[in-house]
Motif scaffolding. Structure first.
Motif, PDB file in Angstrom:
ATOM      1  N   VAL A   1      80.883  72.992  30.129  1.00  0.00           N
ATOM      2  CA  VAL A   1      80.527  73.310  28.739  1.00  0.00           C
ATOM      3  C   VAL A   1      79.624  72.218  28.158  1.00  0.00           C
ATOM      4  CG1 VAL A   1      81.434  73.576  26.403  1.00  0.00           C
ATOM      5  CG2 VAL A   1      82.552  74.746  28.317  1.00  0.00           C
ATOM      6  N   ASP A   2      79.960  70.961  28.422  1.00  0.00           N
ATOM      7  CA  ASP A   2      79.143  69.858  27.917  1.00  0.00           C
ATOM      8  C   ASP A   2      77.752  69.863  28.541  1.00  0.00           C
ATOM      9  OD1 ASP A   2      81.253  69.037  26.361  1.00  0.00           O
ATOM     10  OD2 ASP A   2      81.848  67.371  27.663  1.00  0.00           O
ATOM     11  N   LEU A   3      77.683  70.109  29.836  1.00  0.00           N
ATOM     12  CA  LEU A   3      76.385  70.148  30.509  1.00  0.00           C
ATOM     13  C   LEU A   3      75.544  71.297  29.984  1.00  0.00           C
ATOM     14  CD1 LEU A   3      74.476  69.077  32.691  1.00  0.00           C
ATOM     15  CD2 LEU A   3      75.720  70.494  34.363  1.00  0.00           C
ATOM     16  N   ARG A   4      76.162  72.451  29.820  1.00  0.00           N
ATOM     17  CA  ARG A   4      75.446  73.610  29.284  1.00  0.00           C
ATOM     18  C   ARG A   4      74.881  73.312  27.905  1.00  0.00           C
ATOM     19  NH1 ARG A   4      76.870  77.791  25.806  1.00  0.00           N
ATOM     20  NH2 ARG A   4      75.751  79.764  26.177  1.00  0.00           N
ATOM     21  N   ALA A   5      75.695  72.710  27.051  1.00  0.00           N
ATOM     22  CA  ALA A   5      75.251  72.405  25.685  1.00  0.00           C
ATOM     23  C   ALA A   5      74.086  71.416  25.694  1.00  0.00           C
ATOM     24  CB  ALA A   5      76.415  71.851  24.869  1.00  0.00           C
ATOM     25  N   ALA A   6      74.163  70.403  26.547  1.00  0.00           N
ATOM     26  CA  ALA A   6      73.086  69.409  26.615  1.00  0.00           C
ATOM     27  C   ALA A   6      71.789  70.040  27.105  1.00  0.00           C
ATOM     28  CB  ALA A   6      73.502  68.268  27.537  1.00  0.00           C
ATOM     29  N   ILE A   7      71.896  70.929  28.088  1.00  0.00           N
ATOM     30  CA  ILE A   7      70.708  71.581  28.637  1.00  0.00           C
ATOM     31  C   ILE A   7      70.059  72.502  27.605  1.00  0.00           C
ATOM     32  CG2 ILE A   7      69.968  73.342  30.304  1.00  0.00           C
ATOM     33  CD1 ILE A   7      71.995  72.093  32.268  1.00  0.00           C
ATOM     34  N   LEU A   8      70.861  73.309  26.937  1.00  0.00           N
ATOM     35  CA  LEU A   8      70.313  74.270  25.988  1.00  0.00           C
ATOM     36  C   LEU A   8      69.748  73.609  24.741  1.00  0.00           C
ATOM     37  CD1 LEU A   8      72.902  77.190  26.319  1.00  0.00           C
ATOM     38  CD2 LEU A   8      70.631  76.992  27.349  1.00  0.00           C
ATOM     39  N   ASP A   9      69.992  72.300  24.605  1.00  0.00           N
ATOM     40  CA  ASP A   9      69.404  71.540  23.503  1.00  0.00           C
ATOM     41  C   ASP A   9      68.006  71.023  23.858  1.00  0.00           C
ATOM     42  OD1 ASP A   9      69.776  70.579  20.851  1.00  0.00           O
ATOM     43  OD2 ASP A   9      70.031  68.544  21.640  1.00  0.00           O
TER      44      ASP A   9
END
Length: 489
Positions: A175-183
């Motif tokens: 979830v953290d990796l996904r959020a960082a990428i989509l930012d």
């Protein structure tokens, strides 16, 4: 002949009949005319009845009592036969035949419902499938968790509780990796139209590049790509989309991973319990490492970029580095099979939790679509737009494959461990992949894992090949390093 020889002679006939039954399933999805549905359901039921009777034949119990294992191969065959005999004996023949017939009918109803975006048309037959699988699970489990009984059919030794612990360790970092990428700004998406005949021709080239032997296999089209068979007849299917050739290419590589496992098993195990993949999680580890760690690597995508330019001409991606980013682009989407590596497991965890609730009686079939859509919105932040992108996208539940979905994420975990060991063994592997040469990589997998089939248990299989017990750390490290590099995290 001694008891072990008598048992194995009988078992080879059973294994051969099971291959025939599997070919009926392949034909239903790849070749069968629509009008044959009702008759095929009867054929499936007849084969299930015959196989069930053979698998609980009282002579098996007598042979098992008398048989002695003289080597590790015999010990593994006896282990697998004993496990199957004990499990199958708990399921009434009537129930086995009814399951085969109902799931055969359900598959066609699912395909039609998916095409017509009609969940209501699918739910009644799905209710029948769920009821039958609950009945089967209860018969097998006794006082134990019924879901574990279903899971054990695909991943022997695994439990819902143990998988929940592993998945709970995965989820926060994903979830953290996904959020960082989509930012971050997303790489360019692939656009344009790509001739489907050319897609299939290039897919055949990809299949052979990854070692698929077309003298004992074939490739066809299906609604949902799959691999079928073992030994000397291992078939795959793929699908095409004129605006998304990656779907075709990576579905093909994925299914080749499954097929290569079956083709890679030592011929001395042909038509024996050892002569097939030991579990769906281990099977998935092969398809995922072929598709992702090898097929989506910077080195291999550089080769694929040249192949696509030769096949389609200029398609708008300026160079191999940009193409690598495009192939691994993280973006919103509802379809599990089309999901990037970062988000894929979130799709699987949704299904794992939903089907556990369904089998536990905490979720009704009529409430399934709403539960799916609510969970998807919570996990991904946007709504499912149509049933074929939601509840109806996967074939598995129509075929009664409850307990199957978690093996997808387990396969990713296994693949992470295997990839770490593979890179340590072949540190200059990228030199090969940049030429489209997978021989050393696939050879390492064949030598260390595939050739043994079901000689060892699933955990033992991965531990032997990877040099460590299965755990989520290598997968998470791989994902964070790879996507951190692509997105500059």
């Amino acid at each position: 002949m001694n008891a072990y020889q008598d048992l194995m002679s009988f078992q080879r006939e059973t294994e051969a009949l099971a291959q025939v039954a599997g070919r009926l399933g392949w034909d239903q999805e790849a070749m069968m005319p629509e009008g044959a549905t009702a008759q095929r359901a009867e054929e499936h039921a007849a084969m299930a009845h015959i196989l069930h009777a053979r698998r609980i034949d009282p002579r098996i119990g007598d042979w098992l009592e008398k048989a002695e294992a003289t080597d590790e191969i015999a010990a593994a065959n006896l282990r697998e036969i004993k496990r199957s005999f004990a499990r199958t004996a708990k399921v009434p023949a009537r129930l086995a035949a009814e399951l085969a017939k109902t799931t055969s009918l359900a598959h066609r109803i699912w395909a039609r419902s998916r095409a017509e975006e009609d969940v209501a048309a699918f739910l009644p037959i799905l209710q029948q499938v769920v009821d039958l699988r609950k009945e089967e699970a209860a018969a097998i489990a006794g006082d134990a968790d019924p879901y574990d009984a279903l899971l054990d059919d695909y991943e022997p030794g695994a439990t819902g509780a143990s998988l929940s612990a592993m998945f709970n360790a995965l989820r926060p970092r994903l979830v953290d990796l996904r959020a960082a990428i989509l930012d971050r700004p997303a790489p360019a998406a692939l656009t344009g139209s790509f001739d489907e005949a050319i897609q299939l021709a290039l897919s055949t080239k990809l299949a052979t590049a990854f070692g698929y032997d077309l003298t004992t296999g074939r490739m066809d089209k299906a609604v949902h790509p799959f691999s079928s068979g073992s030994g000397l007849d291992v078939r795959i299917t793929t699908r095409t989309n004129p605006i998304d050739p990656f779907n075709c290419f990576y579905s093909t590589i994925h299914e080749v991973g499954h097929a290569a496992y079956e083709q890679g098993i030592d011929d001395k195990h042909l038509l024996t319990p050892v002569g097939r993949g030991v579990s769906m999680g281990v099977h998935e580890s092969q398809s995922r490492i072929y598709e992702n760690q090898l097929g989506r690597s910077r080195a291999f995508t550089g080769w694929l970029y040249t192949e696509m330019r030769d096949a389609f001409g200029d398609f708008g991606i300026p160079d191999a580095d940009a193409f690598y980013a495009t192939v691994n682009r993280v973006s919103d989407g509802c379809i599990r099979t089309e999901a990037d590596e970062v988000q894929y497991n979130l799709h699987v965890l949704l299904r794992f939790d939903v089907e556990r609730a369904l089998m536990a009686g905490d979720l009704a079939v009529n409430d399934l679509e709403a539960a799916w859509n609510d969970r998807f919105k919570a996990d991904f932040g946007y709504a499912v737009d149509k049933p074929s992108n939601g509840l109806l996208q996967d074939v598995h539940w129509s075929e009664g494959l409850f307990g199957y979905f978690p093996t997808y994420t387990l396969g990713n975990v296994y693949a992470g461990c295997l990839h770490e060991a593979l890179r340590a063994a072949i540190p200059d592997l990228d030199d090969d992949l940049a030429r489209g040469d997978t021989l050393r990589a696939t050879g390492w997998l064949r030598e260390n894992l595939q050739q043994y089939g079901a000689l060892r248990t699933p955990v033992e299989t991965i531990t032997h090949a990877a040099g460590q017990a299965p755990n989520e750390a290598p997968l998470l490290s791989y994902l964070e390093q790879k996507f951190g590099g692509i997105y500059g995290l």
